[in-house]
Write a protein that holds these residues in place. Structure first.
Motif, PDB file in Angstrom:
ATOM      1  N   ASN A  31       0.774  -1.195  -0.020  1.00 16.92           N
ATOM      2  CA  ASN A  31       0.065   0.028   0.110  1.00 16.92           C
ATOM      3  C   ASN A  31       0.853   1.272   0.022  1.00 16.92           C
ATOM      4  OD1 ASN A  31       0.236   0.908   2.907  1.00 16.92           O
ATOM      5  ND2 ASN A  31      -0.328  -1.303   3.055  1.00 16.92           N
ATOM      6  N   LEU A 160      -3.390   0.009   8.627  1.00 21.40           N
ATOM      7  CA  LEU A 160      -4.785   0.778   8.922  1.00 21.40           C
ATOM      8  C   LEU A 160      -4.746   1.978   7.606  1.00 21.40           C
ATOM      9  CD1 LEU A 160      -5.219   1.212  12.595  1.00 21.40           C
ATOM     10  CD2 LEU A 160      -6.342  -0.366  11.171  1.00 21.40           C
ATOM     11  N   ARG A 161      -3.540   2.323   7.481  1.00 18.12           N
ATOM     12  CA  ARG A 161      -3.402   3.600   6.348  1.00 18.12           C
ATOM     13  C   ARG A 161      -3.770   2.783   4.925  1.00 18.12           C
ATOM     14  NH1 ARG A 161      -5.032   6.654   3.593  1.00 18.12           N
ATOM     15  NH2 ARG A 161      -3.709   8.241   2.561  1.00 18.12           N
ATOM     16  N   MET A 163      -5.651   0.126   4.707  1.00 14.80           N
ATOM     17  CA  MET A 163      -6.880  -0.442   4.543  1.00 14.80           C
ATOM     18  C   MET A 163      -7.705   1.287   4.078  1.00 14.80           C
ATOM     19  SD  MET A 163      -7.092  -2.901   7.656  1.00 14.80           S
ATOM     20  CE  MET A 163      -8.915  -3.465   7.574  1.00 14.80           C
ATOM     21  N   SER A 164      -7.464   2.218   4.840  1.00 13.63           N
ATOM     22  CA  SER A 164      -8.048   3.263   4.605  1.00 13.63           C
ATOM     23  C   SER A 164      -8.015   3.937   3.149  1.00 13.63           C
ATOM     24  CB  SER A 164      -7.438   4.656   5.472  1.00 13.63           C
ATOM     25  OG  SER A 164      -8.163   5.811   5.149  1.00 13.63           O
ATOM     26  N   ARG A 167     -10.513   1.920   1.143  1.00 15.74           N
ATOM     27  CA  ARG A 167     -11.912   1.909   1.331  1.00 15.74           C
ATOM     28  C   ARG A 167     -11.986   3.260   0.411  1.00 15.74           C
ATOM     29  NH1 ARG A 167     -10.523   0.929   6.953  1.00 15.74           N
ATOM     30  NH2 ARG A 167     -11.526  -1.236   7.536  1.00 15.74           N
ATOM     31  N   GLU A 168     -10.907   4.202   0.494  1.00 15.29           N
ATOM     32  CA  GLU A 168     -11.469   5.448  -0.193  1.00 15.29           C
ATOM     33  C   GLU A 168     -11.664   4.812  -1.775  1.00 15.29           C
ATOM     34  OE1 GLU A 168     -11.340   8.846  -2.433  1.00 15.29           O
ATOM     35  OE2 GLU A 168     -12.291   8.651  -0.727  1.00 15.29           O
ATOM     36  N   GLN A 171     -14.989   3.979  -2.318  1.00 14.73           N
ATOM     37  CA  GLN A 171     -16.015   5.016  -2.159  1.00 14.73           C
ATOM     38  C   GLN A 171     -15.913   6.025  -3.663  1.00 14.73           C
ATOM     39  OE1 GLN A 171     -14.685   7.114   1.547  1.00 14.73           O
ATOM     40  NE2 GLN A 171     -16.279   5.847   2.793  1.00 14.73           N
TER      41      GLN A 171
END
Length: 191
Positions: A31, A160-161, A163-164, A167-168, A171
Protein backbone atom coordinates in the motif's frame (compact mmCIF):
# COMPACT_ATOMS: atom_id res chain seq x y z
CA UNK A 1 12.72 6.90 -0.07
CA UNK A 2 15.07 4.13 -1.07
CA UNK A 3 14.01 0.50 -1.47
CA UNK A 4 16.52 -0.41 1.23
CA UNK A 5 14.47 1.45 3.83
CA UNK A 6 11.37 -0.58 2.95
CA UNK A 7 13.46 -3.79 3.04
CA UNK A 8 14.87 -2.89 6.45
CA UNK A 9 11.35 -2.11 7.67
CA UNK A 10 10.18 -5.55 6.52
CA UNK A 11 13.19 -7.26 8.15
CA UNK A 12 12.29 -5.70 11.50
CA UNK A 13 9.67 -8.49 11.61
CA UNK A 14 12.50 -11.04 11.63
CA UNK A 15 14.60 -13.21 9.36
CA UNK A 16 13.21 -13.77 5.86
CA UNK A 17 14.19 -15.08 2.45
CA UNK A 18 14.01 -12.87 -0.62
CA UNK A 19 10.92 -14.83 -1.67
CA UNK A 20 9.32 -14.29 1.74
CA UNK A 21 10.12 -10.58 1.53
CA UNK A 22 8.55 -10.32 -1.92
CA UNK A 23 5.38 -11.98 -0.59
CA UNK A 24 5.43 -9.78 2.50
CA UNK A 25 5.80 -6.68 0.34
CA UNK A 26 2.70 -7.72 -1.57
CA UNK A 27 0.74 -8.43 1.60
CA UNK A 28 1.93 -5.62 3.87
CA UNK A 29 3.86 -2.73 2.36
CA UNK A 30 2.29 -2.81 -1.10
CA UNK A 31 0.00 0.00 0.00
CA UNK A 32 2.99 2.34 0.20
CA UNK A 33 5.90 0.72 -1.64
CA UNK A 34 6.16 -1.40 -4.78
CA UNK A 35 9.13 -3.49 -5.86
CA UNK A 36 9.78 -6.27 -8.32
CA UNK A 37 11.46 -9.43 -7.02
CA UNK A 38 14.52 -8.65 -9.17
CA UNK A 39 14.87 -5.19 -7.58
CA UNK A 40 14.47 -6.74 -4.16
CA UNK A 41 17.19 -9.37 -4.69
CA UNK A 42 19.61 -6.78 -6.11
CA UNK A 43 18.99 -4.54 -3.12
CA UNK A 44 19.49 -7.40 -0.67
CA UNK A 45 22.84 -8.20 -2.30
CA UNK A 46 23.92 -4.53 -2.03
CA UNK A 47 22.76 -4.35 1.56
CA UNK A 48 24.70 -7.51 2.41
CA UNK A 49 27.85 -6.05 0.81
CA UNK A 50 27.35 -2.86 2.86
CA UNK A 51 26.89 -4.83 6.08
CA UNK A 52 23.27 -3.80 6.67
CA UNK A 53 21.98 -7.37 6.45
CA UNK A 54 23.49 -10.77 6.88
CA UNK A 55 22.43 -13.93 5.10
CA UNK A 56 22.60 -17.56 6.06
CA UNK A 57 22.04 -20.44 3.69
CA UNK A 58 19.39 -23.03 4.48
CA UNK A 59 19.83 -26.29 2.60
CA UNK A 60 16.64 -27.84 1.23
CA UNK A 61 16.22 -31.34 -0.14
CA UNK A 62 13.97 -30.96 -3.16
CA UNK A 63 14.39 -27.26 -3.76
CA UNK A 64 17.32 -24.96 -4.30
CA UNK A 65 19.00 -23.76 -1.13
CA UNK A 66 17.60 -20.50 0.17
CA UNK A 67 19.21 -17.54 1.84
CA UNK A 68 17.58 -16.07 4.92
CA UNK A 69 18.34 -12.41 5.57
CA UNK A 70 18.32 -10.54 8.85
CA UNK A 71 19.28 -7.05 9.91
CA UNK A 72 22.71 -6.53 11.39
CA UNK A 73 23.41 -4.06 14.15
CA UNK A 74 24.52 -1.63 11.41
CA UNK A 75 21.16 -2.23 9.70
CA UNK A 76 19.27 -1.43 12.89
CA UNK A 77 21.32 1.76 13.29
CA UNK A 78 20.49 2.64 9.66
CA UNK A 79 16.78 2.18 10.43
CA UNK A 80 17.13 4.51 13.41
CA UNK A 81 18.97 7.10 11.33
CA UNK A 82 16.42 6.84 8.52
CA UNK A 83 13.47 7.47 10.87
CA UNK A 84 15.25 10.57 12.22
CA UNK A 85 15.66 12.11 8.73
CA UNK A 86 13.21 14.84 7.74
CA UNK A 87 10.53 13.83 5.25
CA UNK A 88 10.89 14.70 1.62
CA UNK A 89 8.08 16.03 -0.52
CA UNK A 90 4.78 14.15 -0.34
CA UNK A 91 4.41 11.31 -2.84
CA UNK A 92 3.01 12.14 -6.24
CA UNK A 93 0.15 10.04 -7.54
CA UNK A 94 0.84 8.58 -10.96
CA UNK A 95 -2.24 6.62 -11.83
CA UNK A 96 -3.10 5.64 -15.39
CA UNK A 97 -6.75 5.17 -14.41
CA UNK A 98 -7.00 8.83 -13.39
CA UNK A 99 -5.52 9.92 -16.71
CA UNK A 100 -8.17 7.84 -18.49
CA UNK A 101 -10.88 9.37 -16.31
CA UNK A 102 -9.55 12.83 -17.17
CA UNK A 103 -9.94 11.93 -20.87
CA UNK A 104 -13.26 10.11 -20.70
CA UNK A 105 -15.37 12.90 -22.24
CA UNK A 106 -13.38 12.55 -25.46
CA UNK A 107 -12.76 8.83 -25.08
CA UNK A 108 -14.52 5.52 -24.60
CA UNK A 109 -16.74 6.07 -21.56
CA UNK A 110 -17.70 2.40 -21.32
CA UNK A 111 -14.04 1.30 -21.28
CA UNK A 112 -13.33 3.82 -18.51
CA UNK A 113 -16.32 2.54 -16.52
CA UNK A 114 -14.96 -0.99 -16.90
CA UNK A 115 -11.53 0.16 -15.71
CA UNK A 116 -13.05 1.82 -12.64
CA UNK A 117 -15.01 -1.35 -11.84
CA UNK A 118 -11.81 -3.42 -12.21
CA UNK A 119 -9.96 -1.08 -9.85
CA UNK A 120 -12.78 -1.50 -7.36
CA UNK A 121 -12.38 -5.27 -7.65
CA UNK A 122 -8.65 -4.97 -6.91
CA UNK A 123 -9.38 -2.67 -3.96
CA UNK A 124 -11.93 -5.14 -2.60
CA UNK A 125 -9.44 -8.01 -2.88
CA UNK A 126 -6.65 -5.99 -1.22
CA UNK A 127 -8.99 -4.91 1.54
CA UNK A 128 -9.90 -8.55 2.20
CA UNK A 129 -6.18 -9.50 2.36
CA UNK A 130 -5.50 -6.58 4.67
CA UNK A 131 -8.42 -7.56 6.90
CA UNK A 132 -7.08 -11.13 7.19
CA UNK A 133 -3.68 -9.69 8.15
CA UNK A 134 -5.35 -7.35 10.65
CA UNK A 135 -7.16 -10.25 12.29
CA UNK A 136 -3.91 -12.24 12.44
CA UNK A 137 -2.13 -9.30 14.10
CA UNK A 138 -4.93 -8.68 16.57
CA UNK A 139 -5.09 -12.40 17.42
CA UNK A 140 -8.47 -12.05 19.14
CA UNK A 141 -7.61 -8.79 20.91
CA UNK A 142 -9.32 -5.45 20.52
CA UNK A 143 -7.35 -2.66 18.86
CA UNK A 144 -6.96 -0.95 22.22
CA UNK A 145 -5.51 -4.13 23.72
CA UNK A 146 -3.23 -4.56 20.71
CA UNK A 147 -1.83 -1.03 21.03
CA UNK A 148 -1.33 -1.53 24.77
CA UNK A 149 0.26 -4.99 24.53
CA UNK A 150 1.98 -5.39 21.15
CA UNK A 151 5.75 -5.20 20.97
CA UNK A 152 5.58 -3.41 17.58
CA UNK A 153 2.74 -1.16 16.45
CA UNK A 154 4.26 0.34 13.28
CA UNK A 155 3.14 -2.51 10.98
CA UNK A 156 -0.40 -2.24 12.31
CA UNK A 157 -0.52 1.52 11.81
CA UNK A 158 0.70 1.21 8.20
CA UNK A 159 -1.83 -1.58 7.63
CA UNK A 160 -4.62 0.73 8.84
CA UNK A 161 -3.42 3.39 6.37
CA UNK A 162 -3.49 0.87 3.53
CA UNK A 163 -7.01 -0.19 4.52
CA UNK A 164 -8.12 3.43 4.60
CA UNK A 165 -6.63 3.99 1.13
CA UNK A 166 -8.49 1.00 -0.34
CA UNK A 167 -11.77 2.04 1.32
CA UNK A 168 -11.35 5.50 -0.25
CA UNK A 169 -10.70 3.84 -3.65
CA UNK A 170 -14.00 1.98 -3.25
CA UNK A 171 -15.90 5.11 -2.20
CA UNK A 172 -14.50 7.12 -5.10
CA UNK A 173 -15.17 4.29 -7.57
CA UNK A 174 -18.75 3.94 -6.40
CA UNK A 175 -19.34 7.69 -6.74
CA UNK A 176 -17.63 7.81 -10.14
CA UNK A 177 -19.68 4.90 -11.51
CA UNK A 178 -22.91 6.51 -10.25
CA UNK A 179 -21.99 9.81 -11.93
CA UNK A 180 -21.06 8.08 -15.17
CA UNK A 181 -24.37 6.21 -15.15
CA UNK A 182 -26.23 9.49 -14.58
CA UNK A 183 -24.29 11.07 -17.44
CA UNK A 184 -25.01 8.12 -19.77
CA UNK A 185 -28.72 8.23 -18.86
CA UNK A 186 -28.81 11.95 -19.63
CA UNK A 187 -27.13 11.43 -22.99
CA UNK A 188 -29.60 8.64 -23.86
CA UNK A 189 -32.52 10.90 -22.93
CA UNK A 190 -31.19 13.68 -25.18
CA UNK A 191 -31.06 11.33 -28.18
Amino acid sequence: MALRNAVMAALLEGEASGYDLAKAFDATVANFWMSTPQQLYRELDRMETEGLVTARVVEQERRPNKRLFSLTEAGRKAVHAYTAEPLGKPAVIRDELLVKVQCLDAGDMEAVRTAIAERMGWATAKLARYERLRQRLLDGRSEEAYFAEAECIGPYLTLLRGMSFERENLQWGDMALRRLEQRAAGLRADN
